[in-house]
Structure formats: C-alpha cells, structure tokens
Scaffold this active site. Structure first.
Site, PDB file in Angstrom:
ATOM      1  N   CYS A  33    -110.076 -21.873 -56.188  1.00 51.04           N
ATOM      2  CA  CYS A  33    -109.026 -21.622 -55.082  1.00 51.04           C
ATOM      3  C   CYS A  33    -109.656 -21.898 -53.711  1.00 51.04           C
ATOM      4  CB  CYS A  33    -108.546 -20.291 -55.205  1.00 51.04           C
ATOM      5  SG  CYS A  33    -109.694 -18.937 -55.313  1.00 51.04           S
ATOM      6  N   GLY A  56     -95.355 -19.142 -55.182  1.00 51.60           N
ATOM      7  CA  GLY A  56     -95.581 -17.676 -54.659  1.00 51.60           C
ATOM      8  C   GLY A  56     -94.431 -17.483 -53.723  1.00 51.60           C
ATOM      9  N   ALA A  81     -95.652 -22.758 -53.518  1.00 52.23           N
ATOM     10  CA  ALA A  81     -94.075 -23.149 -53.856  1.00 52.23           C
ATOM     11  C   ALA A  81     -93.766 -21.841 -54.689  1.00 52.23           C
ATOM     12  CB  ALA A  81     -93.862 -24.281 -54.415  1.00 52.23           C
ATOM     13  N   GLU A 136    -101.836 -14.669 -54.066  1.00 50.47           N
ATOM     14  CA  GLU A 136    -103.241 -15.655 -53.615  1.00 50.47           C
ATOM     15  C   GLU A 136    -102.832 -16.967 -54.055  1.00 50.47           C
ATOM     16  OE1 GLU A 136    -106.133 -17.909 -54.328  1.00 50.47           O
ATOM     17  OE2 GLU A 136    -106.836 -16.693 -55.922  1.00 50.47           O
TER      18      GLU A 136
END
Length: 479
Positions: free
Chosen positions: A279, A228, A226, A245
C-alpha cells in the site's frame, strides 16, 4: 504440499459448506484447495456467538487479554512452516516473504502484549474542584475486512487491535488469499473463549452484510478507494465506527544532494518489494535534474541485478508474480498504455514468455521502469499496485511538492537528501499520512498509520490506532 482442508470457524467450531471456491497459485496458475464459502446462516451464527462472548470478554482484565496475545504469538511460531507454505502458494510470495508475513504477525501480537503499548486510564484534567479520568471501553463486535497483498499481517493487526481493547472480531479474508488466515484461526482454537475470534470466507456479498448488520459495532477495511466509499456509506446506516485504509499513489522525492547509491537501493526496494504490491510502495519517483540521468542508470542496474523472476518459491527473493489475475490484467494494461503512448521503457516491460509443464505462465511481469512519462499519464495519475515505476525529473522545490501532492491520494511518501533540514522541510509539506526520510516506506506498528484525503479514514497501529476500537469515557470526580 499435502492436501489441506479449510473451514470457517464459528464459536471455535470448524464449519464446512456445500459451496466452495478455489484459488489459483499465481506462480503457476495451478488450482489450490477447495475453500468453503460462509452461508447467511453461518454469518448470523457468528454474529450471535460474538455478541454472547462479548458480554464476558469485555470484562476480562487487560493483563489477561495481553497474556492471551502472547499465546497467540506462540501458536503462530509453532505453525510458522505450515502457514508460510500456504501463504507462498496462495499469494505468489517466496517462502522468505511468506515467513516475514507470519513473523510480523507474531511481532504484532507481542507488541500489544506489552503494557506500555495498550490503552490505559489517565487523568485528562485536574484542579481544586474536579479530577477527570479517561477510560477506554470496547465497542463490541468488530468486522475485519482484509486485503490480499499481505494476508496475515493486515488481518492480524485488526485482530490484535480488537482483542487488546476488549472487542470480539470476525475476520473476512480476501477471496484471493483466504487460506492462511483461515488456517491460522483454526489452529488458534482453544486459546481464546469461543466466539471471541472467528473467520468467515466469502466475497463482496459477505462484506456487504458485515457492513449493514446492526450486530457489528465497527468495520475495519483495507482495500480500494471505491470499495472503501461503499463500506462507509453502508456503515452510516447503523452509525458503525469505521476505519478505512485505502489506496496510496505514493511519491518519492530525490534531492540533488542525496546519497545516490543508498537512495537507489531504497527506491528499488520501495518500488519492487513484493512486486510493488504494497500500500505504501514507492509508486512515483521525482529526481532532481542534476542527478536524474545517473539515478536512472543506477536504478536500472539495481533492478536488473536484484529483482528477477524466479518460479521456485524456496529461492530467497523479495520479487514475485502479481498475486491474482485481476490485478495482473490491470498492471498489464498500464504497461501496454505506456508502450502505446511511446514512453521510454528503460527496464522490463514484458510478461513472462515461457510457461510451466502445463503451458501456463503464471502472473509474471518483469520489473519495469518508465523514464519521464508526463504527469497526466495513467501510470503517474493512477496507483499501479504492481511492478512498474515512473521516474520523472524536477528542478524547483515548490513545483515538485505540488506535483507530488495529488488531489485524491495521500497515504505515504519518501524524501532522500543529505540535508536533513531540507528533507524535513519537504516532508512537512507533503500531504501524506506517513513520510519516510532516507529510507523506503515501511509502516511501523508503534506509529499511527493513516491516509490523507481519499487514502483513508481513521487509521491503525500505535496507541492512537487503538482509540478507534474503543469508546473513550470521561469520569468526573468532584473534590
């Protein structure tokens, strides 16, 4: 640990602020140190200083820039104990993981200090009439907007990528973990020309002006999908270069012929290393039905034996608390949803019961394994980014690949099989920027790291990652 002071660093000068905020230690919920918040004037001064520095920094030969990266590495090594202790306090990591954060940052500096790992001129095309050389020109001032899960690693990769390509860089650490990054850049003063490397602490408002300011040439952002999308929309107003990323709800496929003891250890590490706050952590596991029950049994034993809640950060451990209260509440809601829906929790599922001397518990959640939740459950559909793992079964290869390939995410994935041809066949059909075969997901600085679909735009690391920090200029020579 002694009282420490922190500063924004602008033009190689420490700058305090009348406005501060204080981060909470995730292990104990104890307040840490006041941290200055950069003002709009601080921001404008930093951009102006970087633009002035860029005029000469961009002309600095690559060999000299790389020599300075080696000095940055030495400086990090010299201050490893201090930075590790700061990281442990602000992030909740053990000292073992905090030292890994610093040592990986050192390795990143040294990696790009090697001539073979930087961009160099090369001939793109040549015939009897023309020779065309590609050269790589720095963009200008880079804004590095960084996350909280690996504060130094994910800041330093943006810093070294900027510096080796001849850019100046302004770092904005996460407000959840500002301390180690700010102290690193403070301790590195005098190595680089003033204005080349600066740090500003602030929240979403600072991030927004970084994306909108015409003096910033590129934004490299690591965070949620969101945010990003908002960063990309803001960068479009001035046609900034942008690297994103973003989130990855990463699938793991365990085949019938997998080496189960090794697969179990790797899956546990992939899922619960740093309490799942990675991540590319293993976030969804699909195990072939023929070995499903044995795999789950072994995984529960592995996690209960090797991933436990230990308050003392000096005790070597790869498992710790959730790093901040916001994420703690997010993961806790997912656990409660699983309980409310009656899913089978075969390990963990509880928050910490006992507190410290002040009665505060810290942000601790037991490593949790959920057996067989439906594919449309919140736990399976959404990235949990914490210590809770769904384990599902499969029987048909096409079906499990379809289930693994989510419509919105594709950062990492893993495959376990003794048949490497089968593993590679599956890997090539998985819609993810990186796939790991018979090992847990760990990015390598020599490999391009990017996401498919909503998991990213562009990428970092490897030579290909450096291209996003440069213009490529083609010079045509007539023959």
């Amino acid at each position: 640990m002694e009282e420490l002071e922190f500063h924004n660093i602008i033009n190689d000068t420490p700058r305090s602020s009348p406005t501060t905020h204080t981060v909470t230690d995730p292990r104990t919920e104890s307040p840490l140190w006041p941290c200055p918040i950069a003002s709009p004037a601080d921001f404008e001064d930093a951009v102006a200083s970087a633009q002035i520095a860029f005029k000469t920094w961009k002309l600095t030969p690559l060999s000299e820039r790389q020599a300075l990266l080696t000095k940055l590495a030495t400086n990090l090594e010299d201050h490893l104990p201090l930075l590790s202790q700061i990281l442990a306090r602000e992030s909740g990591k053990s000292l073992l993981l905090s030292e890994l954060d610093v040592r990986t940052s050192i390795a990143q500096c040294l990696h790009y200090a090697q001539p073979a790992n930087a961009l160099s001129d090369h001939i793109q095309y040549e015939d009897e009439t023309v020779k065309i050389i590609a050269t790589h020109v720095p963009l200008g001032v880079v804004a590095a907007i960084c996350p909280w899960n690996f504060p130094l690693i994910l800041s330093s990769i943006k810093v070294v990528s900027s510096l080796v390509t001849g850019n100046c860089v302004i770092v904005k650490p996460s407000p959840f973990t500002p301390y180690a990054v700010m102290k690193w850049i403070e301790l590195a003063r005098g190595i680089l020309p003033p204005g080349v490397l600066q740090v500003l602490n602030g929240g979403a408002d600072l991030g927004q002006i970084l994306t909108l300011h015409p003096g910033i040439a590129k934004v490299s952002f690591t965070g949620t999908i969101a945010v990003g999308k908002a960063v990309m929309a803001a960068c479009a107003k001035t046609l900034k270069k942008v690297t994103l990323e973003l989130a990855g709800n990463n699938a793991c496929i365990v085949c019938a012929d997998a080496d189960l003891p090794k697969a179990v250890k790797n899956v546990a590490s992939g899922a619960f290393f740093n309490a799942g706050q990675v991540c590319v952590a293993t976030k969804r596991v699909y195990v072939h039905e023929s070995v499903y029950e044995e795999f789950v049994r072994r995984l529960v034993e592995e996690v209960k034996g090797n991933y436990t809640m230990v308050e003392d950060a000096s005790v070597p451990s790869v498992f710790g608390p959730v790093s901040n209260k916001v994420q703690f509440e997010t993961v806790k809601r997912i656990v409660e949803d699983c309980k409310g829906k009656g899913y089978e929790i075969v390990a963990g599922g509880e928050v910490r019961e006992s507190g410290n001397a002040e009665g505060k518990k810290g942000f601790w959640l037991e490593p949790t394994i959920v057996k067989g939740p439906p594919d449309d459950s919140v736990l399976v559909k959404e990235e949990q980014f914490g210590p809770i793992l769904p384990v599902m079964s499969w029987s048909d290869e096409d079906d499990v690949i379809n289930r693994s390939n989510l419509a919105n995410a594709g950062l990492g994935a893993s495959v376990y099989s003794s048949d490497l041809a089968q593993a590679e066949r599956i890997a090539r059909r998985l819609e993810a920027g990186g796939v790991w075969i018979n090992k847990s997901e760990r990015p390598h600085m020599g490999a391009y790291f990017s996401g498919f679909k909503d998991s990213g735009f562009g990428g970092e690391m490897g030579k290909q990652g450096l291209l996003s920090y440069s213009y490529t200029q083609s010079i045509h020579f007539a023959k």
